[in-house]
Design an enzyme around this catalytic site. Structure first.
Site, short mmCIF file in Angstrom:
data_model
loop_
_atom_site.label_atom_id
_atom_site.label_comp_id
_atom_site.label_asym_id
_atom_site.label_seq_id
_atom_site.Cartn_x
_atom_site.Cartn_y
_atom_site.Cartn_z
N HIS A 35 0.84 -1.20 0.00
CA HIS A 35 0.00 0.00 0.00
C HIS A 35 0.88 1.25 0.00
O HIS A 35 0.58 2.22 -0.70
CB HIS A 35 -0.88 0.04 1.26
CG HIS A 35 -1.85 -1.10 1.38
ND1 HIS A 35 -1.70 -2.10 2.29
CD2 HIS A 35 -3.00 -1.37 0.70
CE1 HIS A 35 -2.71 -2.95 2.19
NE2 HIS A 35 -3.51 -2.53 1.23
N ARG A 188 -3.60 -10.16 4.59
CA ARG A 188 -3.99 -11.46 5.14
C ARG A 188 -2.78 -12.32 5.53
O ARG A 188 -2.95 -13.34 6.20
CB ARG A 188 -4.86 -12.23 4.15
CG ARG A 188 -6.24 -11.61 3.94
CD ARG A 188 -7.09 -12.47 3.02
NE ARG A 188 -8.44 -11.92 2.85
CZ ARG A 188 -8.79 -11.04 1.90
NH1 ARG A 188 -7.88 -10.60 1.06
NH2 ARG A 188 -10.03 -10.61 1.81
#
Ligand code: AMP
Length: 282
Positions: A35, A188
């Site tokens: 990100h 995750r």
């Protein structure tokens, strides 16, 4: 950096920034270096004159699995630090009830690219993605938006949405950011067991082997079978899909001179990981 929790706050914070380039990076939080790379790319695109807006919103509408939503990691304080250090001007951090009316009744469904790969095994997922991204586009009204190629199918569907709905926003695809061992960074990954975390770089390794096999002329079915066999030899691992498709249409590869995509989704225990690689015969 300013933080907006409501649509009204967002509008007020963005008003003085309009008229110049504005780059949006939508995220679901639990931000990692992948990100951060998108945010820095957005900062560069916006330049000193323009602005960068990040959204941090765990969108319930795109989850087809209640357990996945409930266990999705949440690190809001850290996310704010990441945004600030990457030069974000405004973070939009709404709750689901700020984002959605209780009696909302409009859906937004892409009907071709969404039928394969993750769309085939996650019913409603991409309709949820299209809905939230469309809402974010309307709320922020950016000139540009950045999405990662890790979610290759998502990017293809959003490009189609922008094209078919004449949305005046330029989309940019960012390369996949990986750990040193090759595992694609994902929010995750922290949910993997230590055993599965050490085994997971096999996904990338099998994609690289497949890339060489593709250049050597191996068939799509042989390549996919090899990747599946390698990954499923790891205890507790089950492939959802391994598919070699045309990189643009996401359907069967027809022309050998077109860019292809090898995409994988695999369950490592109860954690579903995805990865992909673009392939060419050249
Ligand atoms: P998410 O928070 O998972 O919805 O991701 C937000 C954006 O970051 C999406 O455009 C993703 O494709 C992108 N992204 C997530 N992980 C990576 C990664 N490892 N490399 C590049 N982009 C990523």
């Amino acid at each position: 950096m300013q933080i907006a929790h409501t649509k009204e706050e967002l509008r007020a914070m963005l008003a003085p920034l309009r008229g110049k380039r504005m780059v949006l990076v939508p995220t679901m939080g639990a931000l990692h270096e992948g990100h951060a790379t998108l945010l820095r790319q957005a900062r560069e695109l916006a330049g000193a004159e323009g602005s960068v807006v990040a959204s941090v919103f765990l969108n319930p509408v795109q989850f087809d699995n209640a357990g996945d939503l409930a266990t999705y990691p949440k690190t809001p304080e850290q996310d704010m630090e990441t945004c600030a250090s990457c030069g974000v001007d405004v973070v939009f951090m709404p709750t689901p009830d700020v984002m959605y009316m209780a009696d909302r009744s409009i859906t937004l469904e892409e009907t071709h690219l969404s039928t394969v790969l993750c769309g085939a095994s996650r019913p409603g997922h991409f309709a949820g993605v299209c809905l939230v991204v469309n809402k974010l586009f309307n709320l922020v009204q950016p000139t540009d938006a950045v999405f990662g190629k890790k979610d290759y199918q998502q990017l293809a569907i959003l490009r189609r949405m922008v094209r078919d709905l004449d949305i005046p926003i330029t989309l940019h695809g960012a390369e996949i950011v990986r750990g040193e061992d090759g595992l694609a960074l994902s929010s995750r990954n922290v949910r993997l067991t230590p055993e599965h975390r050490s085994a997971a770089p096999a996904i990338r390794a099998s994609l690289l082997t497949a890339s060489a096999a593709y250049r050597a002329g191996d068939s799509a079915s042989a390549i996919c079978a090899q990747v599946r066999c390698t990954l499923e030899s790891i205890p507790g691992v089950h492939c959802d899909y391994v598919e070699l498709v045309d990189a643009e249409t996401l359907h069967e590869v027809a022309e050998p001179d077109r860019l292809a995509l090898l995409a994988v989704a695999a369950w490592f225990g109860d954690v579903r990981l995805i990865d992909n690689i673009e392939l060419s015969r050249a």
